[in-house]
Write a protein that holds these residues in place. Structure first.
Motif, PDB file in Angstrom:
ATOM      1  N   LYS A  62      40.095  69.099  41.241  1.00 52.45           N
ATOM      2  CA  LYS A  62      40.266  69.571  39.860  1.00 52.45           C
ATOM      3  C   LYS A  62      40.347  68.392  38.894  1.00 52.45           C
ATOM      4  N   PHE A  63      41.041  67.351  39.311  1.00 52.46           N
ATOM      5  CA  PHE A  63      41.174  66.143  38.500  1.00 52.46           C
ATOM      6  C   PHE A  63      39.802  65.521  38.229  1.00 52.46           C
ATOM      7  N   ILE A  64      39.012  65.380  39.282  1.00 56.42           N
ATOM      8  CA  ILE A  64      37.675  64.788  39.142  1.00 56.42           C
ATOM      9  C   ILE A  64      36.816  65.656  38.233  1.00 56.42           C
ATOM     10  N   THR A  65      36.873  66.958  38.431  1.00 59.11           N
ATOM     11  CA  THR A  65      36.060  67.868  37.624  1.00 59.11           C
ATOM     12  C   THR A  65      36.446  67.792  36.155  1.00 59.11           C
ATOM     13  N   LEU A  66      37.719  67.854  35.867  1.00 63.15           N
ATOM     14  CA  LEU A  66      38.163  67.870  34.474  1.00 63.15           C
ATOM     15  C   LEU A  66      37.993  66.525  33.785  1.00 63.15           C
ATOM     16  N   LEU A  67      38.410  65.461  34.413  1.00 65.94           N
ATOM     17  CA  LEU A  67      38.440  64.172  33.733  1.00 65.94           C
ATOM     18  C   LEU A  67      37.175  63.335  33.879  1.00 65.94           C
ATOM     19  N   LEU A  68      36.405  63.566  34.930  1.00 68.38           N
ATOM     20  CA  LEU A  68      35.221  62.742  35.132  1.00 68.38           C
ATOM     21  C   LEU A  68      33.922  63.520  34.928  1.00 68.38           C
ATOM     22  N   LEU A  69      33.837  64.721  35.448  1.00 69.65           N
ATOM     23  CA  LEU A  69      32.600  65.493  35.321  1.00 69.65           C
ATOM     24  C   LEU A  69      32.499  66.195  33.969  1.00 69.65           C
ATOM     25  N   GLY A  70      33.596  66.716  33.479  1.00 70.21           N
ATOM     26  CA  GLY A  70      33.585  67.461  32.216  1.00 70.21           C
ATOM     27  C   GLY A  70      33.022  66.678  31.030  1.00 70.21           C
ATOM     28  N   PRO A  71      33.514  65.464  30.766  1.00 68.53           N
ATOM     29  CA  PRO A  71      32.997  64.716  29.612  1.00 68.53           C
ATOM     30  C   PRO A  71      31.504  64.389  29.701  1.00 68.53           C
ATOM     31  N   ILE A  72      31.017  64.008  30.887  1.00 68.87           N
ATOM     32  CA  ILE A  72      29.593  63.678  30.986  1.00 68.87           C
ATOM     33  C   ILE A  72      28.744  64.938  30.917  1.00 68.87           C
ATOM     34  N   LEU A  73      29.254  66.051  31.421  1.00 69.12           N
ATOM     35  CA  LEU A  73      28.498  67.300  31.295  1.00 69.12           C
ATOM     36  C   LEU A  73      28.316  67.685  29.833  1.00 69.12           C
ATOM     37  N   LEU A  74      29.384  67.601  29.065  1.00 71.41           N
ATOM     38  CA  LEU A  74      29.293  67.941  27.643  1.00 71.41           C
ATOM     39  C   LEU A  74      28.391  66.964  26.898  1.00 71.41           C
ATOM     40  N   THR A  75      28.557  65.682  27.161  1.00 65.82           N
ATOM     41  CA  THR A  75      27.719  64.672  26.511  1.00 65.82           C
ATOM     42  C   THR A  75      26.257  64.844  26.898  1.00 65.82           C
ATOM     43  N   ALA A  76      25.994  65.086  28.178  1.00 64.56           N
ATOM     44  CA  ALA A  76      24.612  65.270  28.647  1.00 64.56           C
ATOM     45  C   ALA A  76      23.998  66.539  28.076  1.00 64.56           C
TER      46      ALA A  76
END
Length: 142
Positions: A62-76
């Motif tokens: 959950k930590f990886i998804t929220l803090l690492l994957l979430g921002p790049i998904l939105l930016t991408a």
């Protein structure tokens, strides 16, 4: 073909980001390093170490998804919709989003501590790394 490149770039970016976060944390001597020691102590003291591992890995996911994957998904997503190919967009966009997530999740109304600023700085640096890796692999070519 573009979708496959984007998908692989997201995976690679999050992996690089995870390694960068662990490296920064151990380099600084706190945060994840102390978490790793607490995890090892919890495993040693637990009557069922497998249960502790499952709960820990689920929380880490959950930590990886929220803090690492979430921002790049939105930016991408925004970058793809607007056809932005500039590295500055991916690096700064992901760094800013990664750095402000802890502030958005923060429940206290008190003044932030130095440790909270340090964690936000770590996450912003890691977000910049994630954005850079994504841009190199998927963003700079149309």
């Amino acid at each position: 073909m573009r979708f496959i490149r984007i998908f692989l770039a997201l995976i690679a970016a999050v992996l690089f980001g995870t390694f960068a976060l662990v490296f920064l944390s151990f380099l600084a001597g706190d945060t994840l390093a102390s978490g790793a020691f607490h995890f090892m102590n919890a495993l040693a003291d637990a009557p069922d170490p497998i249960e502790v591992m499952l709960v820990t890995f689920k929380a880490f996911g959950k930590f990886i998804t929220l803090l690492l994957l979430g921002p790049i998904l939105l930016t991408a997503l925004i970058g793809e919709l607007l056809k932005i190919r500039a590295g500055l967009w991916y690096i700064t966009g992901t760094a800013i989003l990664s750095g402000i997530i802890p502030w958005l999740m923060r429940a206290q109304l008190s003044e932030p501590t130095a440790g909270e600023f340090r964690v936000a700085a770590y996450l912003a640096i890691v977000g910049g790394i994630i954005g850079f890796v994504y841009w190199v692999l998927a963003g700079k070519k149309s």
